[in-house]
Structure formats: structure tokens, C-alpha cells
Design an enzyme around this catalytic site. Structure first.
Site, PDB file in Angstrom:
ATOM      1  CB  CYS B  30      30.360  64.723  43.216  1.00  0.00           C
ATOM      2  SG  CYS B  30      29.556  64.812  42.292  1.00  0.00           S
ATOM      3  CB  CYS B  33      26.408  62.362  40.929  1.00  0.00           C
ATOM      4  SG  CYS B  33      27.824  63.159  40.558  1.00  0.00           S
ATOM      5  CG  ASP B 438      46.036  38.469  26.191  1.00  0.00           C
ATOM      6  OD1 ASP B 438      46.515  38.098  25.535  1.00  0.00           O
ATOM      7  OD2 ASP B 438      45.044  38.435  26.172  1.00  0.00           O
ATOM      8  CG  ASP B 622      41.165  41.215  27.947  1.00  0.00           C
ATOM      9  OD1 ASP B 622      42.037  40.579  26.827  1.00  0.00           O
ATOM     10  OD2 ASP B 622      41.087  41.864  27.346  1.00  0.00           O
ATOM     11  CG  ASP B 626      43.986  35.801  28.771  1.00  0.00           C
ATOM     12  OD1 ASP B 626      44.762  35.504  28.194  1.00  0.00           O
ATOM     13  OD2 ASP B 626      43.696  36.761  28.025  1.00  0.00           O
TER      14      ASP B 626
END
Lengths: 54, 730
Positions: B30, B33, B438, B622, B626
Site C-alpha cells: 500500500c 508502506c 504431488d 513443488d 515434479d
């Protein structure tokens, strides 16, 4: 109709000025962060932008 | 040993005594920040520039050379509560940024030209029906030519170049008919101007370029944004290594600065970022990211360690090897290449439309010309008519139809925590009918969690959590995280391979192996009931508790799986983990089809088998193991915590702890595909209406301008509908 001799070049020059402005701002990275620029415009403090020279 | 952090690798010298670094920052969302960070960093002495980019979530910093070490900025940001990490734009990203700004320049020039030519065209159009004298019309046409020819030459480059490349390779693409249309329109307009004709199509040619470049730019900006955020994720995961720079001197360096032959230190609780072999030390390592096997493996001198391996108990010295022939990485790389090649045969919706388009349009133009000649028109008139057909059918709307939808939908997905790696992923995702998951790190959370938290008194739990903060061990970290511990206990000692102990109010507290805490009986009891768990014991004076730490399913996994099944998508698990672990996960999620202990090659084999039966497979995974399966599947997804390789291979990346984005992404893509098809039909209907006009010789520049901009607007408005529909869906 003679007025066109002035008006048409004038219109073109103005358009060209706009184009040059656009290219200049593009080169300066003003379109790199459109989201942030929107928020900067309404930010309250200006101190972020204008840091006093050290 | 506290390592010095060395990020000098990332600092760029801008000359005249100014240094520059880019930091990727997590959690900037935002304007608040933005100004907080900029103010804090600018306040440091000698900092000349601190600018946050809210779109890319990055900070650019410049300071007087030698005044600061980059770690100072990262520490300052950490104090503010932002995790930051130096960031080096990858080559592909730099190239894309450059291309985007080129497209924007073209768009600017084309829009400038189109507007000015239009300004000259409107008086000509109105003059043709009233009282304009031919000299004035010629003057206006010549002025138009003066603007249009250079503007088109510059802004048409993206199409001319690509068309030229295609022709040289003796093939055609969409840019060939576009370029032909533009060049013919301009050439004919010049010829007509010379002959004092009433009509010139300069405005149509420029408008065409404007709309088409806009489409290209939309397409590009979608991918660029994703790449920026994905690049940040990679940087924020902090892929550093602790390298020995002397005999006993270590320094934390970015992976890019590590070479084969270097020796790195792998501390307990650290994930290896390199491939290599152990030369000193003994430990247990967790290779679940690579093999899918969740139980730890013993490691000692000579054991091979791969990037992604988690070191559990003891410190290891590892000699870095180049990832060359014979390593696991190269084996996976080979599978990956094959799988990627197999998939490139997929033809995108836009390309399929384009293949139909060119021959139909060119045939129509040719027939128009021959038809008019047959009916006794002059060659000149017939050619003008044929070119008018080419101009009015030029694919303004077609060029925008798909990028416009992609941009709107990718923005909506972005807000729902899904990043798109490629534009055509939307199309492929939309017709998925089977999801293959997975298990480790995908259906389960990537980090361990305490399973029996409810059975442990809150006070003990808190104390154990504070004690656990002193340990690097991942099982202890899980306890600390579950207890939400913030303040470590003072004076805690670690006994390597056993656990940690300290004193609280005169009573001894211990955390570690069951034998270290004298809680073997309790631990065995838990292990009997839950053989999958790892145990860690806690002793406070005379009372003992045992924590069962295990992988926990993602909080909404069951709901996501049920939602997928409701959409008519079959779900199955392919995991490298052992049978009991996979069975347990499958049962609690209501998945009937699962396989355990499969290798990367097995995964591909299974996916190929499904493909042969005509099933469109979505692979979600992940691990490094894979990656080939991700590439082989029809479409693939990875969580943001996945290894770098998997993330680079996946078509989509989802953020956060939940699986809901996976389901939402399918919903979005189905909606998007519907809108893309609608848009293509709109473009086709437009042509069906406009072409007879052109063939009949009624396509004056005015009609062409109205029809072309009208159809483009229609397509864009229809794409914006995706925005609204998608919001309801999420």
C-alpha cells in the site's frame, strides 16, 4: 480558408510537442510504476520526494 | 560462528561515486508502506535515492560509494518489518522491459499519427459532400501522407519485422497479412493522392497499427508483471550459501557467487542451495523436495547433496560440484527437455483463428478484384475495391480479442494469488479434466507442524516454544512456530545431536530427543498411534510432554479437492513418498486414486498414459522431482514455496498456504475462454457485415474508420466484462 495555413501547422506542432513529451516521460521511467505513482499523488507528506540536501 | 553477509555481488557502480542496488521487498502492498520505507531509508546519511516501485514490489537505492554496506539497508528494512533481499533482474526480464518500452513508443507514435491524420480526414469527408475544392483536398491528403508514412514506418516495426522473419523462414504468421494490408493501404493512398482522387486510407492504416500495437502491449505487460513478482519470490527465498573464504572463515554469499570446487557450510536447519558432496561432518538430511521421501536419510562424508535438501541435525562441509552429467539434476533436466518439446505442439486459440483468417481474406480480395473486372470495371477501380476489402478486414478486433481478455483475467487472478507464467496457460487450464497432485509440499504445507497441540497445556507449550527458539533443528522450529514464541529463553545450551536445555525459575527445562528428556515411554506411545510423525520431547522439572510433529495438509485441501470433483475434474495423487503416508493423505481428502513411491520418470509415464486416453491433465507439484511431470502435463501449477526449477517450469504459480487459488484459477480460466471465444465471434461477425460493404465498393475511408474502431471497442468492452464476472466468482 487562408487561416488554415497557420492553423494546420500549429495543430501539428502541438501534437508533436505532445509526442515528444510522451517519449521523454517514457525514457525517464515514468511508466515503470503506475500503481505507486497513483498513490504518490495523494500522499500527505512531501518529505519523501524532497529530501533536503545533506 | 557468525557469518558475515556479503552482497557486494549485487551492487552496481553507476560512476561518479554512486552505488546502486535493487532490493526485492516482501509485504509492500500500500501507499503507507511506500512512504514509510522511503522515509526510513532516505533518513540514512549519504543515501541519495530511495524509491519504491509498488508494481514490482522493489526498492531502488543509491548512495555515496563506500558510505554503506547493502546489509545495512536490509537490516533497516527488517527493523521496519519487511523482508528484503538483493535482487538481480534476470536477462529475460530485462529484455522484456526493453521490448515493452519499445511497444509503448510505437503506440505513442501510431496514436499521434492517427489522431492528426484523423483531424485532416474529417474536413475531407465533410468537404466531399459539400463544397471542398479539389486543390484543398489534395493539400490535406498530402499533409496526411507526410504524417502517416513516417509514423507507420516507425510504429509498424513490430509487425514488419516479424512478418519479414516469417517470410524468410518460408512460413507465414498473422503479421504477414497485417503487413501486406498496411503497406497496400499506404501505397494505394499515395497513388490516389497523386491522381487527385476523393478517398485516401491513411487514417485507416494508422488506426489499424494503433489498435494492434495496443493488443501486443497488453499481451506483453501481463507477462512482464508476473515475471517481476516471480523474480522477487526467487530472490526473497534468499538463495545464499555459506562459503569458506579461509580455513575457518566463512561468509554468506549469493548463490551466483558460488562456483564448482568451493566449499560451503551447511548448518542444521538450512536448506542446501547447491549440488555437491559431503567432505566432513555427519547428519541426517531430508530430501523430500527432491525425491518426495519424507523420512530423513543419514549423511556422512561422500554423500551427495542436492539443491533443495534440508540438513536436519549436524553441520556439514560440502564441496560444490558442477551440475554435470550423471547428477540427479542433469537426469531431471533431460526428462524436462523431452517433456517441454512434447508440449509445444499445442496451438493457441489466436493462432488457430489466424490460420483461417489469412487465406480467406486474401481470397476474398482477389475474387473482388476479378469480379469487378468481369463486370466491366476498370483495373484501377477493381484494385482499389480489392484493397478496400483488405483494409476493412484487417484484424483490429482479432488482434485485441485475446490479449484484452488475458490482461483482465490475469489481473483478477493476480489479486487472488495466482501468477501466470504464459498467456496460453489460461486456454489450457480451461479444458482440464483431471488434476494430479504431488503430496509433500503441495497437498501438505511445506513446513512441519505440531499435530497434538491440543493435548498439551498452553503454559508448557509456550515454554517449550521459547526454548525451541534456541535450536536450528526443523522439528524444534515447528514447535516454536506452533507456540508463536517470540522471546527466547536466556542462557540456553545446545547439546549437539541431543537437544537444548536451560533453567526457568530454578527448574531445568529440556527439549530434544525422547531419551534426552527421559520420555521414551510417552514417545513410543505416540509413535505407535502415528508412525508418520517425528517426535520431540519436553521436560519441565518432573513433568514430560511429547510433541508429535508432522506434515499437515493445507487447511483447505479437503474443500479444494471436493470443489474440483464437483467441477467434474478427477483428482489423483502421485507421490514419491511411502505408501502409508500417501494412503493417509488420500483417505482424509477423499481421493480414491493414488500412487506412492513413484520416481520422476514414473510420474511422466503415468501422465503420458492419461494423455493417450485423451485426458487433459493438470499437474500440481513443488519438488525438483515434479519438474519433468509439470512440463509433461497439459498445464501445471506450483506453490510459491516450490523449488526454483519447478516454479520456472509451471504455467501458474499460486501464493499462500491455501489450495483455493488452484480451484479459483480454473474458474477464471473457464470464464476467460468463454469470453475469448465470444470475442473471436464478434470479430468474425464484424467481418461478415463489413466485407459485403467493401466488396460492393461502399467501404469509403469514413465507413472503414467507423467499422474498425467500432469493432475494436466492442471487443475491449466485452473483455472488461471478465472483470465483473470474475469478481462475482471470487
Amino acid at each position: 480558408m487562408e487561416v488554415l495555413v497557420f492553423l494546420v501547422p500549429l495543430a501539428l506542432v502541438l501534437g508533436l510537442l505532445g509526442l515528444v513529451g510522451f517519449l521523454w516521460s517514457l525514457r525517464n521511467g515514468q511508466y515503470n510504476d503506475l500503481e505507486g505513482a497513483g498513490w504518490r499523488a495523494i500522499a500527505d507528506d512531501d518529505s519523501v520526494q524532497d529530501k533536503p540536501a545533506p | 560462528m557468525q557469518a558475515a553477509r556479503d552482497f557486494s555481488h549485487y551492487v552496481r557502480d553507476l560512476g561518479s561515486g554512486v552505488s546502486h542496488i535493487d532490493l526485492a521487498v516482501e509485504g509492500v502492498s500500500c501507499a503507507g508502506c511506500m512512504s514509510k520505507i522511503e522515509r526510513a531509508l532516505s533518513a540514512l546519511p549519504d543515501v541519495t535515492l530511495a524509491r519504491v516501485n509498488l508494481t514490482d514490489r522493489r526498492v531502488a537505492l543509491e548512495w555515496k560509494q563506500g558510505a554503506h554496506d547493502p546489509t545495512r539497508f536490509i537490516d533497516r528494512l527488517a527493523e521496519l518489518g519487511y523482508k528484503a533481499y538483493p535482487f538481480e533482474p534476470v536477462r529475460a526480464e530485462a529484455l522484456e522491459t526493453e521490448q515493452a518500452s519499445f511497444l509503448l513508443r510505437c503506440l505513442g507514435v501510431a496514436a499521434f499519427g492517427a489522431m492528426n491524420v484523423m483531424m485532416l480526414s474529417v474536413p475531407v469527408w465533410s468537404g466531399n459532400v459539400t463544397d471542398m475544392i479539389p486543390e484543398q483536398r489534395d493539400f490535406f491528403h498530402w499533409l496526411s501522407a507526410l504524417i502517416a508514412l513516417p509514423a507507420a514506418a516507425y510504429s509498424g516495426q513490430p509487425f514488419f519485422r516479424s512478418a519479414f522473419r516469417a517470410l524468410r523462414a518460408r512460413s507465414t504468421n498473422m503479421d504477414v497479412p497485417i503487413s501486406i494490408g498496411i503497406v497496400l493501404a499506404l501505397a494505394m493512398s499515395v497513388v490516389e493522392t497523386i491522381h487527385h482522387a476523393e478517398h485516401a486510407y491513411f487514417d485507416a492504416a494508422l488506426m489499424l497499427i494503433t489498435f494492434l500495437v495496443a493488443g501486443r502491449y497488453l499481451d506483453q505487460s501481463m507477462r512482464r508483471r508476473t515475471r517481476a513478482v516471480a523474480g522477487n519470490l526467487a530472490a526473497l527465498r534468499g538463495e545464499t550459501a555459506t562459503k569458506f573464504v579461509g580455513v575457518d572463515e566463512i561468509s554468506e554469499v549469493p548463490i551466483a557467487a558460488v562456483q564448482a570446487g568451493d566449499i560451503v557450510l551447511l548448518r542444521p536447519g538450512e536448506r542446501s542451495a547447491v549440488d555437491g558432496s559431503v567432505i566432513e561432518g555427519r547428519s541426517k538430511i531430508d530430501q523430500s523436495l527432491i525425491t518426495g521421501e519424507t523420512l530423513p536419510v543419514k549423511a556422512g562424508p561422500g554423500t551427495a547433496v542436492y539443491a533443495g535438501t534440508l540438513n536436519l541435525s549436524g553441520a556439514l562441509r560440502v564441496r560444490v560440484s558442477a551440475a554435470s552429467e550423471g547428477t540427479l539434476l542433469s537426469e531431471i533436466g533431460r526428462l524436462l527437455d523431452n517433456a517441454v518439446q512434447a508440449r509445444t505442439r499445442y496451438v493457441q486459440l489466436a493462432d488457430r483463428a489466424a490460420r483461417l483468417y489469412a487465406p480467406v481474406v486474401h481470397a476474398a480480395a482477389l475474387l473482388t478484384m476479378l469480379g469487378w473486372v468481369a463486370f466491366g470495371a476498370s483495373w484501377h477501380d477493381a484494385i482499389v475495391m480489392a484493397i478496400a476489402v483488405l483494409i476493412i478486414t484487417c484484424p483490429c478486433a482479432l488482434g485485441l480479442a485475446i490479449p484484452a481478455v488475458q490482461t483482465v483475467v490475469s489481473g483478477a487472478m493476480f489479486r487472488n494469488g495466482v501468477l501466470l507464467n504464459s498467456g496460453d496457460a489460461i486456454e489450457r487450464l480451461a479444458d482440464v479434466d483431471r488434476a494430479v497432485f504431488d503430496k509433500t509440499g503441495t497437498l501438505t504445507l511445506p513446513e512441519l507442524d505440531v499435530a497434538n497441540a491440543a493435548s498439551i497445556p498452553a503454559k508448557m507449550f509456550e515454554l517449550a516454544g521459547r526454548l525451541a527458539l534456541a535450536s536450528h533443528h526443523p522439528v524444534a522450529s515447528a514447535v516454536a512456530r506452533a507456540a508463536k514464541a517470540k522471546t527466547p529463553l536466556a542462557g540456553v545450551e545446545e547439546i549437539t545431536g541431543q537437544g537444548v536445555h536451560g533453567f526457568v525459575d530454578g527448574l531445568e527445562v529440556r527439549l530434544g530427543r525422547p531419551s534426552f528428556c527421559g520420555a521414551d515411554y510417552l514417545a513410543n506411545d505416540i509413535l505407535c498411534r502415528d508412525p508418520e510423525a517425528s517426535v520431540v520431547a519436553f521436560r519441565h522439572g518432573e513433568t514430560c510432554h511429547v510433541f508429535a510433529v508432522r506434515q499437515r495438509l493445507r487447511p483447505d485441501a479437503a474443500r479444494a479437492v471436493a470443489a474440483l470433483q464437483q467441477c467434474g475434474i478427477g483428482v489423483e495423487i502421485l507421490s514419491g513418498d511411502r505408501k502409508p503416508a500417501v494412503r493417509h493423505a488420500a483417505q482424509s481428502l477423499g481421493i480414491h486414486e493414488w500412487r506412492a513411491g513413484v520416481t520422476p520418470a514414473d510420474k511422466i509415464a503415468r501422465i503420458d498414459e492419461l494423455k493417450r486416453h485423451g485426458v487433459k491433465v493438470m499437474m500440481v507439484g513443488d519438488g525438483m522431482n515434479d519438474a519433468p511431470a509439470l512440463a509433461a502435463a497439459h498445464v501445471s501449477m506450483s506453490p510459491a514455496t516450490a523449488t526454483h526449477l519447478s516454479q520456472a517450469t509451471a504455467d501458474l504459480v499460486f501464493l499462500g498456504d491455501r489450495l483455493t487459488p488452484v480451484v479459483a484459477a480454473i474458474g477464471f480460466s473457464r470464464k476467460a475462454l468463454r469470453l475469448m471465444r465470444q470475442n473471436l465471434w464478434l470479430a468474425a461477425v464484424y467481418n461478415l457485415l463489413a466485407v459485403p460493404l467493401a466488396i460492393a465498393g461502399l467501404a469509403t475511408p469514413l465507413v472503414a474508420a467507423a467499422a474498425m474502431s467500432g469493432s475494436s471497442l466492442l471487443v475491449i468492452l466485452n473483455a472488461l466484462r471478465a472483470h465483473r464476472g470474475v469478481r462475482e466468482l471470487s
